[in-house]
Design a protein around this motif. Structure first.
Motif, PDB file in Angstrom:
ATOM      1  N   GLY A 123      -8.235 -13.557  26.208  1.00 23.37           N
ATOM      2  CA  GLY A 123      -8.302 -14.714  25.318  1.00 23.37           C
ATOM      3  C   GLY A 123      -7.434 -15.869  25.772  1.00 23.37           C
ATOM      4  N   SER A 124      -6.631 -15.691  26.825  1.00 25.79           N
ATOM      5  CA  SER A 124      -5.810 -16.781  27.345  1.00 25.79           C
ATOM      6  C   SER A 124      -6.718 -17.918  27.787  1.00 25.79           C
ATOM      7  CB  SER A 124      -4.981 -16.280  28.530  1.00 25.79           C
ATOM      8  OG  SER A 124      -4.271 -17.329  29.134  1.00 25.79           O
ATOM      9  N   HIS A 125      -6.394 -19.144  27.359  1.00 20.16           N
ATOM     10  CA  HIS A 125      -7.258 -20.266  27.695  1.00 20.16           C
ATOM     11  C   HIS A 125      -6.491 -21.577  27.645  1.00 20.16           C
ATOM     12  CE1 HIS A 125      -7.348 -20.383  23.269  1.00 20.16           C
ATOM     13  NE2 HIS A 125      -7.579 -21.675  23.412  1.00 20.16           N
ATOM     14  N   ARG A 126      -7.065 -22.590  28.244  1.00 25.48           N
ATOM     15  CA  ARG A 126      -6.522 -23.929  28.204  1.00 25.48           C
ATOM     16  C   ARG A 126      -7.677 -24.911  28.094  1.00 25.48           C
ATOM     17  NH1 ARG A 126      -1.942 -25.033  31.045  1.00 25.48           N
ATOM     18  NH2 ARG A 126      -1.450 -22.866  30.582  1.00 25.48           N
ATOM     19  N   ILE A 127      -7.568 -25.868  27.195  1.00 20.00           N
ATOM     20  CA  ILE A 127      -8.567 -26.921  27.035  1.00 20.00           C
ATOM     21  C   ILE A 127      -8.018 -28.186  27.681  1.00 20.00           C
ATOM     22  CG2 ILE A 127      -9.903 -28.294  25.401  1.00 20.00           C
ATOM     23  CD1 ILE A 127      -9.505 -25.968  23.406  1.00 20.00           C
ATOM     24  N   ILE A 128      -8.762 -28.750  28.614  1.00 22.57           N
ATOM     25  CA  ILE A 128      -8.272 -29.865  29.417  1.00 22.57           C
ATOM     26  C   ILE A 128      -9.186 -31.070  29.233  1.00 22.57           C
ATOM     27  CG2 ILE A 128      -7.815 -30.643  31.771  1.00 22.57           C
ATOM     28  CD1 ILE A 128      -7.563 -27.407  32.212  1.00 22.57           C
ATOM     29  N   SER A 129      -8.605 -32.171  28.854  1.00 17.23           N
ATOM     30  CA  SER A 129      -9.376 -33.403  28.685  1.00 17.23           C
ATOM     31  C   SER A 129      -9.331 -34.226  29.973  1.00 17.23           C
ATOM     32  CB  SER A 129      -8.805 -34.233  27.531  1.00 17.23           C
ATOM     33  OG  SER A 129      -9.435 -35.504  27.482  1.00 17.23           O
ATOM     34  N   CYS A 130     -10.464 -34.824  30.297  1.00 14.54           N
ATOM     35  CA  CYS A 130     -10.514 -35.776  31.411  1.00 14.54           C
ATOM     36  C   CYS A 130     -11.153 -37.069  30.906  1.00 14.54           C
ATOM     37  CB  CYS A 130     -11.265 -35.206  32.603  1.00 14.54           C
ATOM     38  SG  CYS A 130     -12.884 -34.548  32.212  1.00 14.54           S
ATOM     39  N   HIS A 131     -10.755 -37.448  29.695  1.00 11.95           N
ATOM     40  CA  HIS A 131     -11.299 -38.654  29.070  1.00 11.95           C
ATOM     41  C   HIS A 131     -10.995 -39.892  29.896  1.00 11.95           C
ATOM     42  CE1 HIS A 131     -11.123 -42.099  26.203  1.00 11.95           C
ATOM     43  NE2 HIS A 131     -12.268 -41.574  25.809  1.00 11.95           N
TER      44      HIS A 131
ATOM     45  N   LYS B  28       0.214 -20.639  21.534  1.00 10.49           N
ATOM     46  CA  LYS B  28      -0.967 -21.304  20.982  1.00 10.49           C
ATOM     47  C   LYS B  28      -2.234 -20.791  21.648  1.00 10.49           C
ATOM     48  CE  LYS B  28      -2.325 -25.009  22.788  1.00 10.49           C
ATOM     49  NZ  LYS B  28      -2.459 -26.364  23.329  1.00 10.49           N
ATOM     50  N   GLU B  29      -2.137 -20.529  22.977  1.00  6.54           N
ATOM     51  CA  GLU B  29      -3.307 -20.081  23.708  1.00  6.54           C
ATOM     52  C   GLU B  29      -3.699 -18.665  23.347  1.00  6.54           C
ATOM     53  OE1 GLU B  29      -2.064 -20.394  27.660  1.00  6.54           O
ATOM     54  OE2 GLU B  29      -1.980 -22.569  27.662  1.00  6.54           O
ATOM     55  N   GLY B  30      -2.749 -17.879  22.881  1.00 10.60           N
ATOM     56  CA  GLY B  30      -3.056 -16.483  22.603  1.00 10.60           C
ATOM     57  C   GLY B  30      -2.835 -15.600  23.811  1.00 10.60           C
ATOM     58  N   SER B  31      -2.304 -16.170  24.906  1.00  9.87           N
ATOM     59  CA  SER B  31      -2.168 -15.383  26.120  1.00  9.87           C
ATOM     60  C   SER B  31      -1.084 -14.325  26.017  1.00  9.87           C
ATOM     61  CB  SER B  31      -1.864 -16.303  27.305  1.00  9.87           C
ATOM     62  OG  SER B  31      -0.698 -17.045  27.044  1.00  9.87           O
ATOM     63  N   SER B  32      -0.150 -14.460  25.070  1.00 12.00           N
ATOM     64  CA  SER B  32       0.880 -13.453  24.923  1.00 12.00           C
ATOM     65  C   SER B  32       0.598 -12.532  23.747  1.00 12.00           C
ATOM     66  CB  SER B  32       2.245 -14.139  24.721  1.00 12.00           C
ATOM     67  OG  SER B  32       2.227 -14.930  23.548  1.00 12.00           O
ATOM     68  N   SER B  33      -0.576 -12.643  23.184  1.00 10.30           N
ATOM     69  CA  SER B  33      -0.917 -11.848  22.018  1.00 10.30           C
ATOM     70  C   SER B  33      -1.383 -10.457  22.418  1.00 10.30           C
ATOM     71  CB  SER B  33      -2.019 -12.543  21.205  1.00 10.30           C
ATOM     72  OG  SER B  33      -2.520 -11.681  20.216  1.00 10.30           O
ATOM     73  N   VAL B  34      -0.608  -9.424  22.060  1.00  8.05           N
ATOM     74  CA  VAL B  34      -0.991  -8.050  22.361  1.00  8.05           C
ATOM     75  C   VAL B  34      -2.259  -7.686  21.616  1.00  8.05           C
ATOM     76  CG1 VAL B  34      -0.294  -5.654  22.145  1.00  8.05           C
ATOM     77  CG2 VAL B  34       1.369  -7.370  22.853  1.00  8.05           C
ATOM     78  N   LYS B  35      -2.371  -8.091  20.397  1.00  8.48           N
ATOM     79  CA  LYS B  35      -3.546  -7.770  19.600  1.00  8.48           C
ATOM     80  C   LYS B  35      -4.800  -8.365  20.212  1.00  8.48           C
ATOM     81  CE  LYS B  35      -5.532  -8.252  14.956  1.00  8.48           C
ATOM     82  NZ  LYS B  35      -5.341  -8.805  13.611  1.00  8.48           N
ATOM     83  N   GLY B  36      -4.689  -9.628  20.636  1.00  9.14           N
ATOM     84  CA  GLY B  36      -5.854 -10.275  21.235  1.00  9.14           C
ATOM     85  C   GLY B  36      -6.309  -9.566  22.485  1.00  9.14           C
ATOM     86  N   THR B  37      -5.347  -9.100  23.289  1.00  9.30           N
ATOM     87  CA  THR B  37      -5.700  -8.378  24.495  1.00  9.30           C
ATOM     88  C   THR B  37      -6.416  -7.086  24.160  1.00  9.30           C
ATOM     89  OG1 THR B  37      -3.787  -9.303  25.622  1.00  9.30           O
ATOM     90  CG2 THR B  37      -4.786  -7.339  26.599  1.00  9.30           C
TER      91      THR B  37
END
Length: 410
Positions: free
Chosen positions: A145-153, A393-402
């Motif tokens: 579930g680790s993710h990053r949203i990147i804008s290139c506006h 915020k990304e959820g990358s350290s969330s044990v449950k999400g993993t």
């Protein structure tokens, strides 16, 4: 009495931590998700970013999946390609279909409802790169579930990026996604033209470690053959570099694979392709069995067929080896352990062919790609994106999400 004392000991008491670590490094990510509940020590160890990196680089049992991105919904699907490779009957693949959680961008971004789907742009080390209209990139690990949203506006507002990327139009858009081992950093590479400055060319990159856009040095020049493409150029990350194929339908063009090393960042190298490739279109670049490969359709006087070229030794011209599949359309996805080709052909579903072109098996229902606009193959990993202070915020350290993602993949 001594026997009773031993029976009450946990595995952590009987084995040194170093040995437990070595044992866990040999498990697949699917099994790691199951054993995290054995003890707090195991849970903390498996959740450690250093363990995740070591597991990805040293794992003896990597898991490869093919993820399908739908046309209108967020209901992603994936197939366990390793299980498919070992299948001995057509319905065996049904057990490997999973429901991948939707990209978090769908909830975070108020986008045009007519363009709320994603387009796969590539994969690298367990992360998938997606484009979302009108000016967002999503880097996402489906397992954790680790993710990053990147804008290139800032780029989209002075270029025709949204139209070009979504509809695959325009030679001015060049996209790549890769990993820099020297800096432990993931890069989004983007070439574009400034419509407000007489189509002035730019070659930029986004660093997920610094969480910022930058421009490459002026001596990094995009080859003219890539700039003249009539369509957006997909890329493949392989052997520490991003690869593009310059062929887009110009039968007089010299077909070349252009290579950009994400570590050195000093310019483009070229890998020649077999001279027979230049006469056919469309031609596609991929990776099969740990080797760079090309494939295309070939119309002969007698019958139609698909041709696959595999470069068995990287950047060695003489190692190109060709195979023919007796199908007017065959899109190879992977190689089985026996060296057979598994991929899509004329009908919904997937088929397996041996190197002699004989069809060995067909996987129908579970591998049906109808309704899905794009797909990519990736290696599952527990890796997290570089820490920029937003991992919570990304959820990358969330044990449950993993754990939830891993259970979905079982």
């Amino acid at each position: 009495m001594e026997q009773n004392n031993n029976s009450s000991k946990s595995i952590n008491d009987m084995l040194p931590p170093e040995l437990i670590t070595q044992i866990l490094l040999r498990l697949s990510v699917k099994h790691l998700g199951r054993v995290k509940s054995v003890s707090k020590f195991w849970n903390n160890l498996i959740s450690n970013p250093n363990f995740a990196k070591s597991h990805f680089e040293l794992s003896l049992a990597p898991t490869h999946r093919c993820i399908f991105i739908p046309e209108v919904t967020t209901d992603h699907r994936s197939i366990d390609l390793d299980a498919l490779s070992h299948a001995t009957y057509a319905d065996a693949a049904a057990a490997t279909i999973t429901k991948i959680p939707p990209s978090p961008a769908a909830a975070d971004i108020d986008s045009d409802p007519d363009y709320d789907d994603h387009i796969v742009l590539g994969s690298c080390r367990g992360f998938i790169a997606l484009y979302q209209y009108p000016h967002f990139f999503v880097i996402w690990n489906p397992l954790t579930g680790s993710h990053r949203i990147i804008s290139c506006h800032h780029i989209a507002k002075i270029s025709d990026m949204a139209t070009n990327c979504y509809y695959s139009f325009g030679g001015e858009l060049l996209f790549g996604f890769g990993y820099d081992t020297t800096r432990d950093d993931y890069l989004i590479v983007l070439a574009w033209n400034d419509e407000k400055k007489n189509q002035e060319g730019h070659f930029d990159f986004f660093s997920l470690r610094s969480n910022s856009w930058s421009s490459f040095k002026e001596d990094v020049i995009i080859p003219d053959q890539l700039k003249r493409r009539k369509k957006w150029a997909p890329s493949v990350f392989f052997n520490g570099a991003i690869h593009w194929l310059n062929h887009d339908g110009d039968y007089d063009a010299i077909v070349t694979i252009f290579v950009f090393d994400t570590n050195k960042r000093k310019g483009f190298l070229e890998i020649p392709v077999p001279e027979q490739v230049g006469r056919y279109y469309p031609c596609h670049l991929t990776v099969l069995g740990g080797c760079l490969a090309l494939y295309y359709e070939k119309d002969d006087d007698d019958y139609d067929k698909s041709v696959i070229w595999v470069m068995k030794e990287y950047n060695v011209q003489s190692s190109w080896t060709s195979y023919e599949i007796p199908s007017s359309y065959f899109e190879p996805v992977c190689l089985s352990e026996d060296g057979d080709f598994i991929g899509f052909d004329e009908s919904p579903g997937m088929s397996k062919y041996n190197v002699r072109g004989e069809k060995l098996m067909r996987f129908d229902r579970s591998c049906n790609q109808i309704g899905y606009v794009s797909y990519t193959v990736y290696t599952e990993s527990l890796l997290m994106l570089p820490n920029d202070g937003s991992e919570e915020k990304e959820g990358s350290s969330s044990v449950k999400g993993t754990e939830e993602s891993t259970n979905l993949a079982t």
